[in-house]
Design a protein around this motif. Structure first.
Motif, PDB file in Angstrom:
ATOM      1  N   PRO A  80      -3.569  -3.671   3.197  1.00 22.35           N
ATOM      2  CA  PRO A  80      -3.784  -4.455   1.973  1.00 22.35           C
ATOM      3  C   PRO A  80      -3.452  -3.705   0.680  1.00 22.35           C
ATOM      4  N   LEU A  81      -3.800  -2.408   0.610  1.00 23.39           N
ATOM      5  CA  LEU A  81      -3.507  -1.655  -0.602  1.00 23.39           C
ATOM      6  C   LEU A  81      -2.006  -1.458  -0.778  1.00 23.39           C
ATOM      7  N   VAL A  82      -1.308  -1.178   0.330  1.00 21.09           N
ATOM      8  CA  VAL A  82       0.149  -1.035   0.287  1.00 21.09           C
ATOM      9  C   VAL A  82       0.783  -2.378  -0.055  1.00 21.09           C
ATOM     10  N   ALA A  83       0.212  -3.455   0.486  1.00 24.74           N
ATOM     11  CA  ALA A  83       0.720  -4.792   0.171  1.00 24.74           C
ATOM     12  C   ALA A  83       0.590  -5.080  -1.319  1.00 24.74           C
ATOM     13  N   GLY A  84      -0.516  -4.619  -1.910  1.00 25.55           N
ATOM     14  CA  GLY A  84      -0.702  -4.817  -3.344  1.00 25.55           C
ATOM     15  C   GLY A  84       0.342  -4.084  -4.170  1.00 25.55           C
ATOM     16  N   GLN A 101     -10.704  -6.731   2.255  1.00 23.49           N
ATOM     17  CA  GLN A 101      -9.280  -6.880   2.511  1.00 23.49           C
ATOM     18  C   GLN A 101      -8.594  -7.696   1.424  1.00 23.49           C
ATOM     19  N   GLN A 102      -9.346  -8.637   0.818  1.00 23.43           N
ATOM     20  CA  GLN A 102      -8.757  -9.472  -0.224  1.00 23.43           C
ATOM     21  C   GLN A 102      -8.790  -8.784  -1.587  1.00 23.43           C
ATOM     22  N   ILE A 103      -9.730  -7.830  -1.756  1.00 24.97           N
ATOM     23  CA  ILE A 103      -9.874  -7.161  -3.044  1.00 24.97           C
ATOM     24  C   ILE A 103      -8.853  -6.040  -3.209  1.00 24.97           C
ATOM     25  N   LEU A 104      -8.543  -5.327  -2.135  1.00 28.07           N
ATOM     26  CA  LEU A 104      -7.657  -4.167  -2.223  1.00 28.07           C
ATOM     27  C   LEU A 104      -6.296  -4.476  -2.853  1.00 28.07           C
ATOM     28  N   PRO A 105      -5.621  -5.589  -2.488  1.00 31.04           N
ATOM     29  CA  PRO A 105      -4.325  -5.866  -3.127  1.00 31.04           C
ATOM     30  C   PRO A 105      -4.421  -6.067  -4.630  1.00 31.04           C
TER      31      PRO A 105
END
Length: 516
Positions: free
Chosen positions: A327-331, A2-6
């Motif tokens: 998380p990816l969208v947040a990134g 979850q922390q890596i995706l952004p």
């Protein structure tokens, strides 16, 4: 995971910026005139890039974080306060764009202060403006670094110091590629700012129950006891935004933005009148969409983030991104505020470097300028060009490193100066630019008295919280600056017998008769 995706979209974004900076830097090294390419992109920007770089430079981390956070707290009244920003691009390009470009070509000026030096032929004026520009810009860069690094670290769980170094170094490195690198990356950043805004808007409307649900929610909170209406729906936020302050917005973030050097230098960089006219339309549309759109989203976010986050109003948008998005969208979404921050910083870095290399050096060492224009210049040009490239790029890097260091160990005085800097730049540059370009009688004494009066009043009003009719300090500051300009010009003409030389007159006012 979850922390890596952004970090995935952020990492791609950083790599793209560095590649653009490297490619453009390589091209700049091969340009016929390195300084003109480095500081103004050889004055051949197209209309779309010009509009994007102007909007991205004006937008900052405040546009995505602080502004929407205040709107979350004050409601639609803050949208009224932000509305004057719509005119910024049209005003700057329309009022001074064409004239600054023509004069820049006539005088071979590469910076705003360079042009003002040619207008007033005063080393004192050039040095004072350059020193103020460097101080104010450095403070603004530090503030942007702090805000951007906090967002970056907060949404990726990376340590603040490490996040700051990574985020800031990428900005400094691609900025050292020169004006064209900054302009192209600004265009990329402006697109990402729009993308981030649309994603935020979708999430807020979805989680808020649609526009009808959002408005119903806003009507039930923050009730004004006197009117029985939600302060979020009142134009003055229940008295928190008095009419004097709302009027001030038309000066602070509206008409007085014509005095921001980082925006004015873009008026000297476009290719043709058609590009200028195209940029005026595009910049107005995009600036209005971003500034009003993000502020409206801050108001609507009240229906999703109902309680004030632990970090205060500045944490509203980051909290929404962190807890309401994949998380990816947040990134991808975080690229909006990061792009806004980096585009502002890169423009400030280039302008700061130009103030040191071009403006201070020219004012303090006028004999260097004479040598550069002499017949022997061509003979020594290759050696001079090599050293100039190293010095110019090195100055940009050094300014960035200083800002990173200050952001790692922020002092209270730096934070205060950052808040003071925006209005301070306007106080210092509005009248020298506007009157200098359009009023033939305006002289050196007028500039100096205007600077002293405007900055003096602005400082006193800001430090001691003095308010006239609830107006922001920029209003009495500009009034004092105009009065000082009129008095100083009269004294310069009647007492000190200051007169414009025929050469200067023929450059700046060729269609009017010259009188010694």
């Amino acid at each position: 995971m979850q922390q890596i995706l952004p970090l995935v979209p952020i990492g791609i974004f950083f790599v793209v910026l560095l590649l653009v900076g490297y490619v453009v830097s390589y091209q700049a090294n091969r340009a016929t005139s390195f300084k003109k390419e480095y500081f103004l992109g050889s004055q051949n920007l197209g209309g779309v890039v010009l509009a994007m770089t102007l909007v991205a430079t004006y937008g900052s981390v405040s546009s995505f974080v602080s502004g929407p956070g205040v709107a979350w707290n004050l409601g639609l009244g803050w949208v009224v306060f932000a509305a004057p920003q719509i005119i910024t691009g049209f005003l700057i390009l329309g009022l001074v764009g064409k004239r600054m470009t023509i004069l820049a070509h006539r005088t071979e000026s590469l910076t705003v202060i360079d042009l003002l030096f040619e207008r007033f032929q005063s080393r004192l004026v050039a040095v004072l403006l350059a020193v103020m520009l460097i101080i104010f810009f450095l403070a603004m860069i530090v503030g942007q670094f702090i805000g951007g690094a906090q967002i970056f670290a907060g949404l990726t769980d990376i340590d603040y110091s490490l996040g700051l170094v990574i985020f800031a170094l990428v900005t400094v490195l691609y900025s050292s590629g020169g004006f064209r690198a900054v302009a192209i990356t600004d265009a990329i950043c402006a697109i990402l700012m729009l993308t981030g805004m649309f994603i935020l808007g979708f999430v807020i409307v979805r989680d808020g129950g649609g526009l009808e649900g959002i408005m119903d929610m806003l009507a039930t909170v923050n009730i004004d006891e006197q009117t029985g209406v939600s302060r979020n729906l009142e134009y003055n936020a229940g008295g928190a935004l008095p009419l004097g302050l709302l009027f001030s917005a038309w000066i602070l973030v509206g008409f007085a933005t014509v005095g921001l050097p980082q925006s004015l230098v873009r008026c000297m960089s476009y290719k043709s009148s058609q590009d200028l006219h195209k940029a005026m339309v595009i910049a107005t549309v995009i600036c209005g969409a971003l500034m009003i759109g993000m502020t409206m989203l801050g108001v609507f976010a009240r229906a999703v983030i109902t309680d004030l986050p632990k970090g205060g109003t500045d944490a509203v948008i980051p909290t929404l991104i962190a807890h309401k998005m994949h998380p990816l969208v947040a990134g991808v979404t975080i690229l909006g505020p990061l792009a806004a921050t980096m585009s502002t910083v890169s423009s400030l870095l280039i302008a700061s470097a130009s103030a040191i290399i071009r403006d201070l050096f020219k004012a303090l060492r006028p004999e260097h300028q004479q040598v550069a224009n002499s017949p022997i210049a061509d003979a020594v040009k290759p050696a001079l060009s090599y050293h100039e490239k190293i010095i110019i790029k090195g100055t940009t890097l050094v300014m960035g490193i200083i800002a990173i260091t200050l952001a790692l160990f922020p002092l209270d005085i730096v934070v205060w100066v950052n808040l003071f800097a925006f209005g301070g730049l306007e106080s210092a540059f509005v009248w020298p630019v506007v009157l200098g370009l359009f009023w033939r009688k305006f002289n050196t004494s007028g500039v100096l008295t205007s600077l002293i009066a405007a900055l003096g009043v602005y400082t006193v009003c800001s430090v001691f919280k003095i308010s006239f009719l609830s107006c922001h300090a920029i209003v009495p500051s500009l009034i004092a600056g105009l009065i000082g300009a009129l008095i100083g010009t009269w004294l310069g003409s009647a007492v000190f017998h200051q007169a414009m030389s025929k050469r200067t007159h023929d450059i700046f006012f060729p269609h009017r008769p010259w009188a010694d």
